[in-house]
Design a protein around this motif. Structure first.
Motif, PDB file in Angstrom:
ATOM      1  N   PRO A 133     -43.637   3.957 -65.419  1.00  0.00           N
ATOM      2  CA  PRO A 133     -43.343   4.911 -66.497  1.00  0.00           C
ATOM      3  C   PRO A 133     -41.957   4.585 -67.071  1.00  0.00           C
ATOM      4  N   GLU A 134     -41.717   5.006 -68.293  1.00  0.00           N
ATOM      5  CA  GLU A 134     -40.468   4.633 -68.958  1.00  0.00           C
ATOM      6  C   GLU A 134     -39.233   5.032 -68.156  1.00  0.00           C
ATOM      7  N   HIS A 135     -39.224   6.236 -67.561  1.00  0.00           N
ATOM      8  CA  HIS A 135     -38.024   6.670 -66.834  1.00  0.00           C
ATOM      9  C   HIS A 135     -37.772   5.781 -65.610  1.00  0.00           C
ATOM     10  N   GLU A 136     -38.843   5.307 -64.961  1.00  0.00           N
ATOM     11  CA  GLU A 136     -38.642   4.412 -63.819  1.00  0.00           C
ATOM     12  C   GLU A 136     -38.154   3.047 -64.301  1.00  0.00           C
ATOM     13  N   PHE A 137     -38.654   2.617 -65.457  1.00  0.00           N
ATOM     14  CA  PHE A 137     -38.140   1.373 -66.028  1.00  0.00           C
ATOM     15  C   PHE A 137     -36.636   1.495 -66.300  1.00  0.00           C
ATOM     16  N   MET A 138     -36.216   2.640 -66.854  1.00  0.00           N
ATOM     17  CA  MET A 138     -34.791   2.833 -67.161  1.00  0.00           C
ATOM     18  C   MET A 138     -33.943   2.790 -65.884  1.00  0.00           C
ATOM     19  N   VAL A 139     -34.478   3.321 -64.786  1.00  0.00           N
ATOM     20  CA  VAL A 139     -33.785   3.249 -63.492  1.00  0.00           C
ATOM     21  C   VAL A 139     -33.661   1.789 -63.060  1.00  0.00           C
ATOM     22  N   LEU A 140     -34.766   1.054 -63.131  1.00  0.00           N
ATOM     23  CA  LEU A 140     -34.744  -0.365 -62.742  1.00  0.00           C
ATOM     24  C   LEU A 140     -33.759  -1.144 -63.602  1.00  0.00           C
ATOM     25  N   LYS A 141     -33.783  -0.893 -64.902  1.00  0.00           N
ATOM     26  CA  LYS A 141     -32.871  -1.571 -65.833  1.00  0.00           C
ATOM     27  C   LYS A 141     -31.410  -1.284 -65.462  1.00  0.00           C
ATOM     28  N   ALA A 142     -31.098  -0.024 -65.193  1.00  0.00           N
ATOM     29  CA  ALA A 142     -29.721   0.338 -64.823  1.00  0.00           C
ATOM     30  C   ALA A 142     -29.301  -0.399 -63.553  1.00  0.00           C
ATOM     31  N   ILE A 143     -30.205  -0.448 -62.568  1.00  0.00           N
ATOM     32  CA  ILE A 143     -29.874  -1.091 -61.298  1.00  0.00           C
ATOM     33  C   ILE A 143     -29.688  -2.596 -61.478  1.00  0.00           C
ATOM     34  N   VAL A 144     -30.518  -3.196 -62.325  1.00  0.00           N
ATOM     35  CA  VAL A 144     -30.433  -4.641 -62.560  1.00  0.00           C
ATOM     36  C   VAL A 144     -29.168  -4.990 -63.358  1.00  0.00           C
ATOM     37  N   GLU A 145     -28.822  -4.156 -64.351  1.00  0.00           N
ATOM     38  CA  GLU A 145     -27.788  -4.550 -65.311  1.00  0.00           C
ATOM     39  C   GLU A 145     -26.393  -3.998 -65.046  1.00  0.00           C
ATOM     40  N   LEU A 146     -26.286  -2.858 -64.365  1.00  0.00           N
ATOM     41  CA  LEU A 146     -24.973  -2.225 -64.262  1.00  0.00           C
ATOM     42  C   LEU A 146     -24.295  -2.508 -62.927  1.00  0.00           C
ATOM     43  N   GLU A 147     -22.984  -2.644 -62.996  1.00  0.00           N
ATOM     44  CA  GLU A 147     -22.173  -2.826 -61.788  1.00  0.00           C
ATOM     45  C   GLU A 147     -22.319  -1.623 -60.859  1.00  0.00           C
ATOM     46  N   ASN A 148     -22.240  -0.417 -61.470  1.00  0.00           N
ATOM     47  CA  ASN A 148     -22.416   0.821 -60.704  1.00  0.00           C
ATOM     48  C   ASN A 148     -23.506   1.659 -61.379  1.00  0.00           C
ATOM     49  N   PRO A 149     -24.764   1.483 -60.958  1.00  0.00           N
ATOM     50  CA  PRO A 149     -25.858   2.184 -61.642  1.00  0.00           C
ATOM     51  C   PRO A 149     -26.007   3.653 -61.259  1.00  0.00           C
ATOM     52  N   THR A 150     -25.303   4.103 -60.231  1.00  0.00           N
ATOM     53  CA  THR A 150     -25.525   5.446 -59.701  1.00  0.00           C
ATOM     54  C   THR A 150     -25.415   6.556 -60.757  1.00  0.00           C
ATOM     55  N   PRO A 151     -24.349   6.585 -61.606  1.00  0.00           N
ATOM     56  CA  PRO A 151     -24.282   7.665 -62.607  1.00  0.00           C
ATOM     57  C   PRO A 151     -25.475   7.659 -63.573  1.00  0.00           C
ATOM     58  N   SER A 152     -25.900   6.471 -64.002  1.00  0.00           N
ATOM     59  CA  SER A 152     -27.052   6.380 -64.908  1.00  0.00           C
ATOM     60  C   SER A 152     -28.323   6.850 -64.235  1.00  0.00           C
ATOM     61  N   VAL A 153     -28.530   6.411 -62.995  1.00  0.00           N
ATOM     62  CA  VAL A 153     -29.726   6.806 -62.251  1.00  0.00           C
ATOM     63  C   VAL A 153     -29.731   8.324 -62.049  1.00  0.00           C
ATOM     64  N   SER A 154     -28.567   8.894 -61.767  1.00  0.00           N
ATOM     65  CA  SER A 154     -28.461  10.353 -61.598  1.00  0.00           C
ATOM     66  C   SER A 154     -28.816  11.088 -62.884  1.00  0.00           C
TER      67      SER A 154
END
Length: 105
Positions: free
Chosen positions: A23-44
């Motif tokens: 689903p799109e929201h899970e894709f956005m989580v994966l994208k944040a984890i793949v691309e960001l140094e610190n994905p935690t705020p985005s994932v939250s």
């Protein structure tokens, strides 16, 4: 023919299966984890918008990858410290992000 192979590597069938089930929201989580140094705020933030907890989103992605790719691709329960794609799956996880974005534009 949808994608020029010189632009996109062909995803193996199990990774294609994983990608189309996200689903799109899970894709956005994966994208944040793949691309960001610190994905935690985005994932939250994504979890908040979905009215769920970040850990549950990570679990959902891992369950999806377990049933399609045959392994959990995210380091489990690592929200808040070291949230990442497991090294052996990083290449294909990045390709999923690239391919998904290419197909959506």
């Amino acid at each position: 023919h949808l994608a020029n192979p010189t632009v996109l590597p062909c995803l193996p069938p199990e990774w294609t299966n994983f990608m189309v089930q996200l689903p799109e929201h899970e894709f956005m989580v994966l994208k944040a984890i793949v691309e960001l140094e610190n994905p935690t705020p985005s994932v939250s933030r994504i979890a908040e918008r979905q009215m769920t907890m970040p850990e549950l989103l990570i679990d959902e992605i891992n369950e999806r990858s377990l049933s399609t790719v045959g392994d959990m691709i995210l380091t489990p329960g690592a929200v808040g410290g070291g949230l990442a794609v497991r090294p052996e799956h990083l290449f294909w996880a990045k390709q999923v992000v690239i391919t998904y974005e290419y197909l959506m534009h």
